[in-house]
Write a protein that holds these residues in place. Structure first.
Motif, PDB file in Angstrom:
ATOM      1  N   VAL A  28      -1.056   2.109   2.057  1.00  0.00           N
ATOM      2  CA  VAL A  28       0.561   1.641   1.793  1.00  0.00           C
ATOM      3  C   VAL A  28       1.063   2.225   2.790  1.00  0.00           C
ATOM      4  O   VAL A  28       0.797   3.400   2.716  1.00  0.00           O
ATOM      5  N   LEU A  29       0.903   1.977   4.678  1.00  0.00           N
ATOM      6  CA  LEU A  29       2.122   2.745   5.570  1.00  0.00           C
ATOM      7  C   LEU A  29       3.616   3.196   5.066  1.00  0.00           C
ATOM      8  O   LEU A  29       4.170   2.419   4.593  1.00  0.00           O
ATOM      9  N   ALA A  30       3.064   4.659   4.571  1.00  0.00           N
ATOM     10  CA  ALA A  30       4.235   4.571   4.547  1.00  0.00           C
ATOM     11  C   ALA A  30       6.115   5.446   4.963  1.00  0.00           C
ATOM     12  O   ALA A  30       6.206   6.556   4.767  1.00  0.00           O
ATOM     13  N   LEU A  31       5.779   5.131   6.029  1.00  0.00           N
ATOM     14  CA  LEU A  31       6.730   5.898   6.639  1.00  0.00           C
ATOM     15  C   LEU A  31       8.572   5.470   6.992  1.00  0.00           C
ATOM     16  O   LEU A  31       9.108   6.124   6.639  1.00  0.00           O
ATOM     17  N   GLN A  32       8.362   3.946   6.499  1.00  0.00           N
ATOM     18  CA  GLN A  32       9.966   3.404   6.341  1.00  0.00           C
ATOM     19  C   GLN A  32       9.528   2.109   6.087  1.00  0.00           C
ATOM     20  O   GLN A  32       8.527   1.463   6.087  1.00  0.00           O
ATOM     21  N   GLY A  33      10.631   1.418   5.356  1.00  0.00           N
ATOM     22  CA  GLY A  33      10.604  -0.111   4.513  1.00  0.00           C
ATOM     23  C   GLY A  33      10.344  -0.379   2.784  1.00  0.00           C
ATOM     24  O   GLY A  33      10.815   0.954   2.103  1.00  0.00           O
ATOM     25  N   GLY A  34       9.253  -1.435   3.082  1.00  0.00           N
ATOM     26  CA  GLY A  34       9.137  -1.686   1.537  1.00  0.00           C
ATOM     27  C   GLY A  34       8.084  -1.294   0.866  1.00  0.00           C
ATOM     28  O   GLY A  34       7.168  -1.896   0.279  1.00  0.00           O
ATOM     29  N   VAL A  35       7.406   0.262   0.863  1.00  0.00           N
ATOM     30  CA  VAL A  35       6.808   1.183   0.460  1.00  0.00           C
ATOM     31  C   VAL A  35       6.266   0.798  -0.988  1.00  0.00           C
ATOM     32  O   VAL A  35       5.271   0.512  -1.558  1.00  0.00           O
ATOM     33  N   LEU A  71       0.590  -3.106   5.673  1.00  0.00           N
ATOM     34  CA  LEU A  71       1.700  -2.941   6.404  1.00  0.00           C
ATOM     35  C   LEU A  71       3.026  -3.388   5.780  1.00  0.00           C
ATOM     36  O   LEU A  71       2.873  -3.949   6.282  1.00  0.00           O
ATOM     37  N   PRO A  72       3.864  -2.221   5.474  1.00  0.00           N
ATOM     38  CA  PRO A  72       4.808  -3.146   4.059  1.00  0.00           C
ATOM     39  C   PRO A  72       6.203  -3.767   5.877  1.00  0.00           C
ATOM     40  O   PRO A  72       6.197  -3.560   6.541  1.00  0.00           O
ATOM     41  N   GLY A  73       6.803  -4.640   4.788  1.00  0.00           N
ATOM     42  CA  GLY A  73       8.165  -4.927   5.719  1.00  0.00           C
ATOM     43  C   GLY A  73       9.107  -3.628   6.209  1.00  0.00           C
ATOM     44  O   GLY A  73       8.833  -2.742   5.365  1.00  0.00           O
ATOM     45  N   GLY A  74       9.924  -3.996   7.215  1.00  0.00           N
ATOM     46  CA  GLY A  74      10.948  -2.935   7.140  1.00  0.00           C
ATOM     47  C   GLY A  74      11.475  -2.911   8.990  1.00  0.00           C
ATOM     48  O   GLY A  74      11.354  -4.633   8.899  1.00  0.00           O
ATOM     49  N   GLU A  75      11.824  -1.682   9.093  1.00  0.00           N
ATOM     50  CA  GLU A  75      12.034  -2.128  10.692  1.00  0.00           C
ATOM     51  C   GLU A  75      11.174  -1.716  11.703  1.00  0.00           C
ATOM     52  O   GLU A  75      10.107  -0.902  11.358  1.00  0.00           O
TER      53      GLU A  75
END
Length: 168
Positions: A28-35, A71-75
């Protein structure tokens, strides 16, 4: 199928794990958002979850470290900016180009899109999906809302089907 030189070419072979998710290494891409939400659901489905923050989380000297990526939701503009600041955009692009099955939700879809309508200043995308998307046409993310709603899911089965849904 993926597009190469204006022709469709088959993806590299991918051996899908058993349907219960056991043995699947999902990132899970863990930079920002719904991780956390994406990681929890993948774990409930039986996947071994890795948080992707650096190039080494995608691949190492022994080869790929993931069987799939979310790639999760977020900004989307924040995620794009962080991908570039952390020198992760090109390794991510290479992994996906190499056949890594990838799911993008919300901002993740925007990152995967070929064209972003109304992008933030200097916003880029990875350009994989042959779609045009508009980012948050309903106002700032702070104005986004969450609401409970009823769904007739009598014929729906699978993980999460027994729980209430929330619209965001």
């Amino acid at each position: 199928m993926r597009r190469t030189a204006n022709r469709l070419a088959p993806h590299p072979p991918f051996a899908a794990p058993e349907t219960d998710g056991i043995g699947l290494r999902a990132g899970v891409l863990a930079l920002q958002g719904g991780v956390a939400e994406h990681a929890r659901m993948l774990e409930r489905l039986g996947a071994e979850v890795s948080l992707v923050r650096r190039e080494r989380d995608l691949a190492g000297p022994d080869g790929p470290r993931l069987d799939a990526l979310v790639l999760p939701g977020g900004e989307s503009s924040t995620q794009d900016r962080l991908l570039r600041l952390l020198d992760l955009a090109e390794p991510l692009r290479a992994a996906i180009s190499g056949g890594l099955p990838t799911l993008g939700t919300c901002a993740g879809l925007i990152l995967l899109a070929r064209e972003v309508l109304d992008p933030a200043p200097d916003q880029r995308s990875l350009g994989f999906l042959d779609v045009a998307v508009r980012r948050n046409a309903f106002g700032a993310q702070l104005a986004s809302a969450e609401a409970d709603f009823a769904v007739d899911a009598a014929d729906v089965s699978g993980a999460g089907a027994e729980e209430p849904c929330a619209a965001r």
